[in-house]
Design a protein around this motif. Structure first.
Motif, mmCIF file in Angstrom:
data_model
loop_
_atom_site.group_PDB
_atom_site.id
_atom_site.type_symbol
_atom_site.label_atom_id
_atom_site.label_comp_id
_atom_site.label_asym_id
_atom_site.label_seq_id
_atom_site.Cartn_x
_atom_site.Cartn_y
_atom_site.Cartn_z
ATOM 1 N N ASN A 282 -6.045 -4.487 6.800
ATOM 2 C CA ASN A 282 -5.639 -5.359 5.699
ATOM 3 C C ASN A 282 -6.627 -6.509 5.519
ATOM 4 O O ASN A 282 -7.002 -6.857 4.398
ATOM 5 C CB ASN A 282 -4.241 -5.927 5.964
ATOM 6 C CG ASN A 282 -3.146 -4.948 5.622
ATOM 7 O OD1 ASN A 282 -3.374 -3.960 4.944
ATOM 8 N ND2 ASN A 282 -1.947 -5.212 6.115
ATOM 9 N N ALA A 328 -1.026 -8.439 1.369
ATOM 10 C CA ALA A 328 0.254 -7.847 1.788
ATOM 11 C C ALA A 328 1.413 -8.841 1.778
ATOM 12 O O ALA A 328 2.320 -8.768 2.606
ATOM 13 C CB ALA A 328 0.124 -7.211 3.178
ATOM 14 N N PRO A 497 2.909 -2.107 2.513
ATOM 15 C CA PRO A 497 2.441 -2.866 1.360
ATOM 16 C C PRO A 497 2.204 -1.959 0.171
ATOM 17 O O PRO A 497 2.066 -0.774 0.315
ATOM 18 C CB PRO A 497 1.130 -3.477 1.841
ATOM 19 C CG PRO A 497 0.673 -2.593 2.923
ATOM 20 C CD PRO A 497 1.886 -2.006 3.554
#
Length: 497
Positions: A282, A328, A497
């Motif tokens: 991420n 996210a 996410p």
């Protein structure tokens, strides 16, 4: 209603694919008929997608098992909130196709029109299939349908530069495709299944082994190549700038979103399996997004060719979506999800307006097109609206999404990326101010610019409609935001996410 929508689900992908196959026969001896045929096919596809969207809003996610074979052994089609992208995708094709009818007069001979429209329908069918499939192998198959038709659409202009751009696109796209096929094969060997939901369950039993990490990494890189995130963007500028303008609108507005949707599907599988700690990935997406925002805008500043400038701005705006997914947080993911559509709308406006100007003048650089706002005021005004929207100024479609992503950066305690977002927007503002200044505040230097007239209404009406929607989607931005909010919050609550 639920039963009707379920039965219609396979038809939303079958109609454009069958329409593509029938185009040469329908247009035999009457090549110009192919444009009207493609329009009718996509109008029917949009109507079907509208029924599916209504069912999704009322009853939630639904599925169709192809041939009656239950998953995981059969092929499953799945319509969820991320698949709802199918409706605006089909609707944008309906708007773009009428523009192409007169535009193609100066681009290709009549006998090549059936092939052109067949490729557009194939491209649309591939993207729709990619959006609704619940099967990893068919995700790859539909990706290839989109890719191969895109390569051909870039080359269809027939010039040497078009062939070179298509070849570069093909070579880089082939690497992405091989990575996807490798990852799918790896997952099948480990789990014995291709159904995404089933693969997630079986991966939970396999655990976070090195082969699982390799498969995830291969899929992630592959999808970022398709999305043209920096520095994996090298195929995009030439391909989008050289292609005919209706094709540029499709490629820049919609085809690059295949990578984004693919990334969402990859996340759904691996987060549901809960076998990898993807926090580092991420964070890599956030950095990748920030780099794309800044570098795409930086390269665009130095372009004189208006279509090349628009192509580089695509890289920058894909960066906003990638950053939003990587952050996210609810705000960021909601903003990124809605920007998938809003960016497509804005970029279709800009590329069609640019195509109209090039069509009327034969010129494509800012230095040559000075003063075009005086002779083509309506088209230039539409392009200015698109420019304001892509910068992200209120009350346009671009503002809503970028505001949410910026809020998401602060929500994630990563304020520095929020400032990177603002910095990138300032870069974007600079090069679009150059365009507005050249169009409206400088005198013509070419006779072709001074003598230019507005394009016919079949080309002007789609541009005007899209420019109007760029404003309306800012004013009514709460509608798409509320539509995706529930799905995004549910995914985040489940760790997806």
């Amino acid at each position: 209603m639920t039963e009707l929508a379920t039965e219609l689900l396979p038809w939303v992908v079958a109609v454009p694919l069958v329409g593509a196959a029938l185009t040469p026969a329908v247009a035999a001896g009457r090549p110009r008929l192919s444009g009207g045929w493609a329009f009718a096919v996509m109008l029917l596809t949009t109507a079907i997608a509208g029924v599916l969207l209504v069912e999704l809003a009322q009853g939630g996610t639904f599925r169709y098992e192809v041939g009656g074979w239950a998953a995981p052994y059969g092929i499953e089609l799945r319509f969820d909130h991320f698949a709802s992208w199918v409706f605006p995708l089909a609707a944008l094709f309906v708007v773009i196709l009428p523009f192409s009818w007169r535009y193609l007069d100066h681009v290709m001979p009549d006998e090549r029109r059936p092939a052109f429209y067949a490729l557009l329908l194939l491209n649309a069918g591939g993207m729709i299939g990619f959006s609704i499939t619940g099967d990893l192998f068919n995700l790859f198959v539909f990706m290839e349908v989109v890719s191969l038709s895109s390569y051909a659409l870039v080359a269809v202009g027939g010039r040497g530069l078009a062939a070179y751009a298509a070849l570069k696109y093909l070579f880089i796209g082939a690497v992405s495709s091989l990575l996807t096929l490798f990852a799918v094969a790896q997952l099948f060997v480990m789990t014995g299944s291709l159904n995404m939901a089933d693969v997630a369950l079986r991966l939970a039993e396999v655990g976070g082994t090195p082969p699982v990490m390799v498969a995830f990494a291969a899929l992630g890189v592959s999808m970022m190549v398709k999305a043209a995130a920096f520095p994996l963007h090298v195929w995009l500028p030439d391909a989008h700038a050289i292609a005919p303008s209706p094709v540029s609108a499709v490629l820049s507005g919609m085809v690059v979103k295949v990578g984004i949707l693919g990334m969402l599907r990859v996340y759904q599988v691996f987060f549901a399996a809960d076998v990898l700690d993807l926090g580092a990935f991420n964070q890599a997406l956030v950095w990748l997004g920030a780099a794309s925002i800044v570098m795409g805008a930086f390269f665009a500043i130095f372009q004189d060719d208006i279509k090349l400038m628009l192509a580089y701005s695509t890289i920058s705006n894909i960066g906003y979506i990638v950053m939003g997914l990587g952050l996210a947080t609810p705000y960021a993911v909601i903003g990124a999800s809605v920007h998938v559509f809003n960016h497509a709308l804005i970029k279709a406006t800009l590329f069609l307006a640019a195509g109209a100007i090039i069509h009327q003048t034969g010129l494509r650089t800012l230095s040559d097109l000075r003063g075009i706002g005086r002779s083509m005021p309506q088209t230039s005004a539409a392009m200015a609206i698109g420019a304001v929207a892509i910068v992200g100024l209120p009350p346009t479609a671009g503002f809503v999404c970028k505001w949410y992503i910026a809020l998401g950066a602060f929500e994630a305690d990563q304020a520095a990326f929020g400032f990177a977002l603002v910095f990138g927007a300032l870069f974007i503002f600079v090069y679009y101010i150059r365009m507005v200044n050249a169009f409206f505040f400088q005198k013509p230097v070419h006779e072709a610019v001074a003598a230019a007239r507005e394009v016919p209404w079949s080309m002007r009406a789609p541009i005007a409609l899209l420019a109007t929607l760029c404003l309306l989607m800012g004013i009514l931005g709460g509608i798409p935001l509320n539509f995706v909010e529930g799905a995004v919050l549910a995914k985040l609550a489940a760790g997806v996410p």
